[in-house]
Scaffold this motif. Structure first.
Motif, PDB file in Angstrom:
ATOM      1  N   ASN A   1      21.641 -55.627  -8.386  1.00 36.45           N
ATOM      2  CA  ASN A   1      21.714 -54.795  -7.805  1.00 36.45           C
ATOM      3  C   ASN A   1      22.503 -53.988  -6.791  1.00 36.45           C
ATOM      4  O   ASN A   1      23.104 -52.706  -6.697  1.00 36.45           O
ATOM      5  N   ARG A   2      21.993 -55.321  -5.223  1.00 39.59           N
ATOM      6  CA  ARG A   2      22.973 -54.444  -4.074  1.00 39.59           C
ATOM      7  C   ARG A   2      24.340 -54.872  -4.450  1.00 39.59           C
ATOM      8  O   ARG A   2      25.006 -54.035  -3.519  1.00 39.59           O
ATOM      9  N   ALA A   3      24.461 -55.970  -5.476  1.00 44.10           N
ATOM     10  CA  ALA A   3      26.375 -55.747  -5.161  1.00 44.10           C
ATOM     11  C   ALA A   3      26.826 -54.020  -5.444  1.00 44.10           C
ATOM     12  O   ALA A   3      28.116 -53.764  -5.299  1.00 44.10           O
ATOM     13  N   VAL A   4      26.347 -53.870  -6.611  1.00 45.32           N
ATOM     14  CA  VAL A   4      26.863 -51.968  -6.976  1.00 45.32           C
ATOM     15  C   VAL A   4      26.888 -51.554  -5.373  1.00 45.32           C
ATOM     16  O   VAL A   4      27.679 -50.395  -5.387  1.00 45.32           O
TER      17      VAL A   4
ATOM     18  N   GLU B   1       7.897 -54.390  -1.783  1.00 50.65           N
ATOM     19  CA  GLU B   1       8.948 -53.841  -2.010  1.00 50.65           C
ATOM     20  C   GLU B   1       9.135 -52.817  -3.272  1.00 50.65           C
ATOM     21  O   GLU B   1       9.927 -52.585  -3.531  1.00 50.65           O
ATOM     22  N   TYR B   2       7.892 -52.072  -3.545  1.00 51.46           N
ATOM     23  CA  TYR B   2       7.370 -51.135  -4.015  1.00 51.46           C
ATOM     24  C   TYR B   2       8.289 -50.103  -3.382  1.00 51.46           C
ATOM     25  O   TYR B   2       8.945 -49.412  -3.857  1.00 51.46           O
ATOM     26  N   HIS B   3       7.809 -50.331  -2.318  1.00 49.82           N
ATOM     27  CA  HIS B   3       8.438 -49.110  -1.221  1.00 49.82           C
ATOM     28  C   HIS B   3      10.090 -48.841  -1.106  1.00 49.82           C
ATOM     29  O   HIS B   3      10.272 -47.819  -1.094  1.00 49.82           O
ATOM     30  N   LEU B   4      10.411 -50.341  -0.719  1.00 52.28           N
ATOM     31  CA  LEU B   4      11.594 -49.869  -1.369  1.00 52.28           C
ATOM     32  C   LEU B   4      12.784 -50.093  -1.946  1.00 52.28           C
ATOM     33  O   LEU B   4      13.471 -48.578  -2.068  1.00 52.28           O
ATOM     34  N   GLN B   5      12.021 -50.418  -3.694  1.00 55.01           N
ATOM     35  CA  GLN B   5      12.715 -49.791  -4.270  1.00 55.01           C
ATOM     36  C   GLN B   5      11.880 -48.202  -4.848  1.00 55.01           C
ATOM     37  O   GLN B   5      13.089 -47.600  -5.258  1.00 55.01           O
ATOM     38  N   ALA B   6      11.435 -47.905  -4.675  1.00 55.70           N
ATOM     39  CA  ALA B   6      10.478 -46.750  -4.136  1.00 55.70           C
ATOM     40  C   ALA B   6      11.870 -45.346  -3.280  1.00 55.70           C
ATOM     41  O   ALA B   6      12.286 -43.969  -3.781  1.00 55.70           O
ATOM     42  N   ALA B   7      12.175 -45.855  -2.131  1.00 52.31           N
ATOM     43  CA  ALA B   7      13.148 -45.355  -1.522  1.00 52.31           C
ATOM     44  C   ALA B   7      14.576 -45.023  -2.230  1.00 52.31           C
ATOM     45  O   ALA B   7      14.915 -44.062  -1.279  1.00 52.31           O
ATOM     46  N   ILE B   8      14.688 -46.072  -2.412  1.00 52.28           N
ATOM     47  CA  ILE B   8      16.488 -46.136  -2.811  1.00 52.28           C
ATOM     48  C   ILE B   8      16.330 -45.235  -4.134  1.00 52.28           C
ATOM     49  O   ILE B   8      16.728 -44.613  -4.353  1.00 52.28           O
ATOM     50  N   ALA B   9      15.333 -45.038  -5.280  1.00 53.71           N
ATOM     51  CA  ALA B   9      15.228 -43.947  -6.364  1.00 53.71           C
ATOM     52  C   ALA B   9      15.218 -42.956  -5.794  1.00 53.71           C
ATOM     53  O   ALA B   9      15.930 -41.765  -6.543  1.00 53.71           O
ATOM     54  N   SER B  10      14.558 -42.849  -4.219  1.00 55.07           N
ATOM     55  CA  SER B  10      14.310 -41.670  -4.282  1.00 55.07           C
ATOM     56  C   SER B  10      15.768 -41.123  -3.536  1.00 55.07           C
ATOM     57  O   SER B  10      15.980 -39.607  -3.682  1.00 55.07           O
ATOM     58  N   GLN B  11      16.184 -41.627  -3.278  1.00 54.08           N
ATOM     59  CA  GLN B  11      17.939 -41.083  -2.439  1.00 54.08           C
ATOM     60  C   GLN B  11      18.581 -40.709  -3.304  1.00 54.08           C
ATOM     61  O   GLN B  11      19.494 -39.496  -3.513  1.00 54.08           O
ATOM     62  N   HIS B  12      18.963 -41.426  -4.886  1.00 50.50           N
ATOM     63  CA  HIS B  12      18.615 -40.995  -6.704  1.00 50.50           C
ATOM     64  C   HIS B  12      18.455 -39.229  -7.173  1.00 50.50           C
ATOM     65  O   HIS B  12      19.242 -38.496  -7.590  1.00 50.50           O
ATOM     66  N   ALA B  13      17.318 -39.412  -6.351  1.00 50.04           N
ATOM     67  CA  ALA B  13      16.809 -38.279  -6.529  1.00 50.04           C
ATOM     68  C   ALA B  13      17.143 -37.041  -6.132  1.00 50.04           C
ATOM     69  O   ALA B  13      16.966 -35.649  -6.837  1.00 50.04           O
ATOM     70  N   ILE B  14      17.249 -37.181  -5.186  1.00 57.16           N
ATOM     71  CA  ILE B  14      18.101 -35.873  -3.543  1.00 57.16           C
ATOM     72  C   ILE B  14      18.697 -35.368  -4.362  1.00 57.16           C
ATOM     73  O   ILE B  14      19.530 -34.537  -3.361  1.00 57.16           O
ATOM     74  N   ALA B  15      20.188 -36.632  -4.406  1.00 56.48           N
ATOM     75  CA  ALA B  15      21.346 -35.961  -4.266  1.00 56.48           C
ATOM     76  C   ALA B  15      22.013 -34.688  -5.973  1.00 56.48           C
ATOM     77  O   ALA B  15      21.028 -35.763  -7.254  1.00 56.48           O
ATOM     78  N   GLU B  16      22.069 -33.718  -5.582  1.00 62.60           N
ATOM     79  CA  GLU B  16      22.558 -33.100  -6.170  1.00 62.60           C
ATOM     80  C   GLU B  16      23.714 -33.586  -7.261  1.00 62.60           C
ATOM     81  O   GLU B  16      23.427 -33.357  -8.697  1.00 62.60           O
ATOM     82  N   SER B  17      24.327 -34.672  -7.106  1.00 60.78           N
ATOM     83  CA  SER B  17      25.536 -35.042  -7.988  1.00 60.78           C
ATOM     84  C   SER B  17      25.497 -36.871  -7.492  1.00 60.78           C
ATOM     85  O   SER B  17      25.162 -36.964  -6.512  1.00 60.78           O
TER      86      SER B  17
ATOM     87  N   ALA C   1      16.168 -59.621   1.726  1.00 63.24           N
ATOM     88  CA  ALA C   1      15.516 -60.180   2.517  1.00 63.24           C
ATOM     89  C   ALA C   1      13.560 -60.172   1.952  1.00 63.24           C
ATOM     90  O   ALA C   1      13.014 -61.171   2.523  1.00 63.24           O
ATOM     91  N   LEU C   2      13.165 -59.468   1.365  1.00 62.99           N
ATOM     92  CA  LEU C   2      12.139 -59.348   0.979  1.00 62.99           C
ATOM     93  C   LEU C   2      11.942 -60.378   0.110  1.00 62.99           C
ATOM     94  O   LEU C   2      10.812 -61.042  -0.358  1.00 62.99           O
ATOM     95  N   ASN C   3      12.434 -59.437  -1.541  1.00 66.64           N
ATOM     96  CA  ASN C   3      12.515 -60.364  -2.613  1.00 66.64           C
ATOM     97  C   ASN C   3      14.127 -60.930  -2.785  1.00 66.64           C
ATOM     98  O   ASN C   3      14.828 -60.149  -2.745  1.00 66.64           O
ATOM     99  N   PRO C   4      14.810 -62.284  -2.711  1.00 63.18           N
ATOM    100  CA  PRO C   4      16.210 -62.963  -2.636  1.00 63.18           C
ATOM    101  C   PRO C   4      16.412 -62.536  -4.021  1.00 63.18           C
ATOM    102  O   PRO C   4      16.792 -63.668  -5.045  1.00 63.18           O
ATOM    103  N   SER C   5      15.479 -62.102  -5.151  1.00 61.64           N
ATOM    104  CA  SER C   5      15.488 -62.292  -6.355  1.00 61.64           C
ATOM    105  C   SER C   5      17.299 -61.824  -7.400  1.00 61.64           C
ATOM    106  O   SER C   5      18.059 -60.878  -6.805  1.00 61.64           O
ATOM    107  N   PRO C   6      18.137 -62.317  -7.924  1.00 67.57           N
ATOM    108  CA  PRO C   6      19.296 -62.332  -8.542  1.00 67.57           C
ATOM    109  C   PRO C   6      19.401 -61.316  -8.831  1.00 67.57           C
ATOM    110  O   PRO C   6      20.738 -60.320  -8.971  1.00 67.57           O
ATOM    111  N   VAL C   7      18.464 -60.494  -9.860  1.00 65.47           N
ATOM    112  CA  VAL C   7      18.467 -59.273  -9.742  1.00 65.47           C
ATOM    113  C   VAL C   7      19.046 -58.213  -9.099  1.00 65.47           C
ATOM    114  O   VAL C   7      19.505 -57.076  -9.418  1.00 65.47           O
TER     115      VAL C   7
END
Length: 428
Positions: A349-352, A305-321, A339-345
């Motif tokens: 976030n996925r819905a966004v 899960e940490y890998h996937l969350q970090a990858a998501i955060a990296s997408q925001h980090a590299i976006a200029e805007s 698929a890895l963690n079907p938590s409601p939170v």
């Protein structure tokens, strides 16, 4: 009210605020330091004397003044109380001199030699000590957050999205199990660290999350907790037990998120959403550190899960805007994360991301699938997210109702001010 009493009231309020701050910031470190000095068998004693020292501060400081070094004062009072109690313990008397010497030493990594793999940070040692594998996962994490970090039952309940009473029951059961089974609270040896690592990572991440977005109180961001968590994950990643992909993945995620802290609040302390943040304020050194850890995280065969969350955060980090954010890539990562963690939170976030890729109606449909989940019943972000998507869909009336629903949930004061502003702007 006499003049003396009236004058004492502001001082008392100021001292209460200072002691509350010191409790939240120093209690865990004090317990960790005393536990190291007196031994893990005296963990309960360490907790008691730290509490007593804080109570003494509340009683004495309004009338005698705050000491020049309040933290040192608290340590001294707690230490002396512990020594007084332990003197009455015959098994301790022969060790008193050695313990006093250990407490007098100011250890530092530069001046002391340590065995390879030894945990030298007191708080990290205490976290590993509390994450005993005999305890159920939720119980060990809750107990560790209380003991090693000083979290209240309310803070822990918000972190787990459960009732405060449920957290209190978990801790009572955990403490009863420790007593009944006579579980030895000892710092685990190198061969025992790995089985506790998963719980330790969860604790560190929950510390960071409470700092990044406090669930209650006047402040949204508690930078001291974020710094504490970053120091802990940094220390852990340098140890042999922590030099592994999942630890580096969490370190990457936390550094990416911490990089945004300077832009999360306006100059007046109000919440600034991610899309509206001034990205020039983001800390580029933390972003670089995040990518360095992400590269180390990719060395293993598994994805956590940490890998996937970090990858998501990296997408925001590299976006200029905000407009240049690669939302399809983020949605793909969220699909894997659900698929890895079907938590409601995670689903929230996925819905966004769904709304960003497929439109607000699709995002609202994704929210409907989790709307009745009991963990989100009092979670303000669910109705607040609904409100934002209703606005994007052009339905101001439903958006106003959703923002009002969000205001009925617990949240921090900056978050509440943001919601109230949205309601006013919609004419509510």
């Amino acid at each position: 009210m006499t003049e003396l009493t009236a004058a004492a009231e502001p001082a008392r309020e100021s001292v209460h605020g200072l002691v509350d701050h010191l409790f939240r910031r120093e209690a865990g470190r004090m317990v960790a330091s005393l536990t190291r000095a007196f031994g893990p068998a005296h963990l309960a004693l360490a907790e008691e004397v730290v509490q007593d020292a804080l109570l003494q501060a509340l009683k004495r400081w309004p009338y005698h003044g705050v000491p020049d070094r309040p933290v040192a004062w608290l340590y001294r009072v707690a230490r002396n109380q512990a020594l007084d109690r332990l003197r009455r313990d015959s098994t301790f008397r022969g060790k008193e001199a050695a313990v006093r010497e250990a407490m007098a030493l100011r250890r530092s990594d530069e001046t002391q030699a340590h065995f390879r793999g030894e945990i030298t940070d007191d708080q990290l040692r205490l976290i590993f000590l509390c994450c005993h594998p005999v305890l159920a996962r939720d119980a060990r994490v809750a107990l560790t957050l209380k003991t090693a970090v000083g979290f209240s039952a309310r803070e822990i309940s918000r972190a787990f999205l459960v009732k405060e009473a449920a957290v209190a029951q978990r801790m009572v059961r955990a403490q009863r199990l420790i007593r009944e089974r006579r579980i030895p609270f000892e710092v685990p040896g190198p061969d025992e660290l790995e089985e506790r690592l998963e719980a330790v990572l969860e604790v560190v991440y929950l510390i960071f999350n409470e700092g990044y977005g406090a669930h209650q109180g006047d402040e949204l961001v508690r930078a001291d907790l974020c710094r504490e968590a970053l120091l802990l994950i940094g220390e852990l990643s340098r140890l042999p037990v922590g030099d592994r992909p999942e630890v580096h993945a969490l370190a990457s995620l936390m550094n990416f998120q911490a990089s945004r802290l300077p832009a999360r609040l306006s100059s007046t302390g109000d919440l600034v959403r991610l899309a509206a943040q001034d990205r020039s304020l983001w800390d580029r050194s933390l972003i670089a550190r995040g990518f360095a850890h992400l590269e180390r995280a990719a060395e293993g065969p598994s994805v956590t899960e940490y890998h996937l969350q970090a990858a998501i955060a990296s997408q925001h980090a590299i976006a200029e805007s905000a407009s240049e954010t690669d939302w399809p890539a983020i949605l793909s990562l969220y699909d894997q994360l659900v698929a890895l963690n079907p938590s409601p939170v995670v689903a929230l976030n996925r819905a966004v991301a769904v709304a960003r890729v497929h439109g607000p109606e699709a995002g609202l449909q994704a929210l409907e699938e989790i709307a009745e989940h009991k963990a989100l019943r009092d979670y303000y972000l669910l109705p607040a997210t609904k409100a934002e998507l209703y606005l994007q869909a052009g339905n101001r009336e439903l958006a106003l109702g959703a923002y009002r629903d969000a205001l009925r949930c617990a949240c921090s004061e900056p978050e509440r001010r943001f919601l109230e502003t949205q309601v006013r702007q919609l004419g509510g």
